[in-house]
Design an enzyme around this catalytic site. Structure first.
Site, mmCIF file in Angstrom:
data_model
loop_
_atom_site.group_PDB
_atom_site.id
_atom_site.type_symbol
_atom_site.label_atom_id
_atom_site.label_comp_id
_atom_site.label_asym_id
_atom_site.label_seq_id
_atom_site.Cartn_x
_atom_site.Cartn_y
_atom_site.Cartn_z
ATOM 1 N N ASP A 67 0.982 -1.146 0.098
ATOM 2 C CA ASP A 67 -0.140 0.096 -0.101
ATOM 3 C C ASP A 67 0.801 1.200 -0.013
ATOM 4 O OD1 ASP A 67 0.918 -0.512 2.689
ATOM 5 O OD2 ASP A 67 -1.085 -0.848 3.541
ATOM 6 N N ASN A 136 -7.967 -3.602 14.403
ATOM 7 C CA ASN A 136 -9.306 -3.864 14.277
ATOM 8 C C ASN A 136 -9.262 -5.100 13.103
ATOM 9 O OD1 ASN A 136 -8.465 -2.827 11.818
ATOM 10 N ND2 ASN A 136 -9.836 -0.960 11.965
ATOM 11 N N HIS A 138 -7.330 -5.369 10.299
ATOM 12 C CA HIS A 138 -6.979 -4.853 8.952
ATOM 13 C C HIS A 138 -5.823 -5.326 8.300
ATOM 14 C CE1 HIS A 138 -5.015 -1.053 10.378
ATOM 15 N NE2 HIS A 138 -4.181 -1.702 10.025
ATOM 16 N N GLU A 143 -9.920 -2.043 5.580
ATOM 17 C CA GLU A 143 -10.601 -2.106 6.901
ATOM 18 C C GLU A 143 -11.778 -2.950 6.994
ATOM 19 O OE1 GLU A 143 -9.074 -0.223 9.115
ATOM 20 O OE2 GLU A 143 -7.845 0.995 8.411
HETATM 21 C C1 F6R Z 1 1.323 -1.761 6.283
HETATM 22 C C2 F6R Z 1 -0.009 -2.345 6.317
HETATM 23 C C3 F6R Z 1 -0.897 -2.053 7.892
HETATM 24 C C4 F6R Z 1 -0.127 -2.665 8.774
HETATM 25 C C5 F6R Z 1 -0.765 -2.539 10.027
HETATM 26 C C6 F6R Z 1 0.159 -3.093 11.492
HETATM 27 O O1 F6R Z 1 2.088 -1.794 4.957
HETATM 28 O O2 F6R Z 1 -0.579 -2.246 5.399
HETATM 29 O O3 F6R Z 1 -1.917 -3.258 7.323
HETATM 30 O O4 F6R Z 1 0.676 -3.935 8.503
HETATM 31 O O5 F6R Z 1 -1.331 -1.436 10.438
HETATM 32 O O6 F6R Z 1 0.740 -2.069 11.494
HETATM 33 P P1 F6R Z 1 2.130 -2.135 12.670
HETATM 34 O O7 F6R Z 1 2.923 -3.148 12.251
HETATM 35 O O8 F6R Z 1 2.551 -0.870 12.761
HETATM 36 O O9 F6R Z 1 1.257 -2.336 14.026
#
Ligand code: F6R
Length: 253
Positions: A67, A136, A138, A143
């Site tokens: 992303d 959550n 995701h 989401e």
């Molecule tokens: C990152 C991404 C997000 C993260 C998720 C967890 O490219 O797409 O889905 O993997 O938000 O984030 P962290 O690792 O910072 O807890």
């Protein structure tokens, strides 16, 4: 689903890096699906360390990231392009022409999403997709409530995410309100999936993802249907699973 229980963030990162190394050693031209965020930083550090020792080369690998924010330049320190360069690509021997991240500067969403889907297809699909998980459930920027059938698409960031991100920018007006993300369908098309999680704040969602119903309300729950998923969690992230369903866990030492 294989679930590996590790001691701490460092141990989790080492186990995850081992799995990625094995992939690259067995197939030197692997297509690596990569993630940003705090979870994979240690994994990248460990891979850089083994690369510096001469144990692993990414010379023939290709990379596709999950992303990117819409509207940020690649030089912006908050962009995922910048994150990937500083945390990984600048320290290994991957050919930068073989790295792919959605182009946040392409403001034509349909055009950019179609381009990114065709990049993934032209590479022959993703050999291993690294994922973190949000509180959550995701994955990528998918989401809760997002349809499972989507490939790369543009998402409107939730007000809470925008607020949370404000601290990284000089003013709220500069915070991106949209992002491009691979969809659940793109993620599920990867041959292997490696999801990592660390910390007590991920314990409930990890339990739900692994044992709960498969529902768009918990996007990561769809991974139960993929036939090659490895989850590596530290003892805090897997604490609820360990208490309620220890039989699902492989304990690493
Ligand atoms: C990152 C991404 C997000 C993260 C998720 C967890 O490219 O797409 O889905 O993997 O938000 O984030 P962290 O690792 O910072 O807890």
């Amino acid at each position: 689903m294989k679930i590996y229980f590790t001691e701490d963030y460092y141990h989790m990162s080492r186990v995850a890096a081992n799995i990625i190394s094995a992939q690259v050693i067995l197939k030197e031209n692997s297509v690596l699906g990569l993630a940003t965020g705090s979870s994979p930083v240690g994994t990248y550090k460990q891979l850089i360390n083994w690369h510096e020792k001469g144990d692993i080369s990414f010379r023939n690998c290709k990379a596709v990231n999950l992303d990117e924010y819409v509207g940020l330049t690649k030089e912006n320190e908050q962009s995922y392009a910048y994150f990937m360069r500083t945390n990984f690509f600048d320290h290994i021997d991957i050919d930068m022409r073989n790295t792919n991240i959605p182009d946040g500067q392409n403001m034509d969403a349909d055009n950019e999403c179609a381009r990114y889907n065709s990049v993934i297809r032209s590479l022959g699909g993703i050999d291993i997709q690294l994922l973190g998980i949000g509180h959550n459930g995701h994955i990528g920027f998918n989401e809760p409530g997002e349809a499972f059938g989507k490939e790369t698409h543009c998402v409107q960031l939730k007000e809470s995410t925008i607020k949370a991100n404000t601290r990284f920018f000089s003013s709220e007006a500069q915070v991106p309100v949209k992002a491009y993300t691979m969809g659940i369908k793109s993620i599920m098309s990867a041959k292997k999936i490696l999801l990592i999680a660390s910390g007590a704040d991920k314990a409930e969602i990890m339990y739900e993802m692994i044992t709960g119903p498969i529902t768009p309300a918990v996007p990561a729950s769809i991974l139960q249907l993929h036939n090659d998923v490895t989850v590596v969690g530290d003892k805090e992230a897997l604490s609820v699973l360990k208490e309620k369903s220890p039989e699902l866990i492989t304990f690493m030492n």
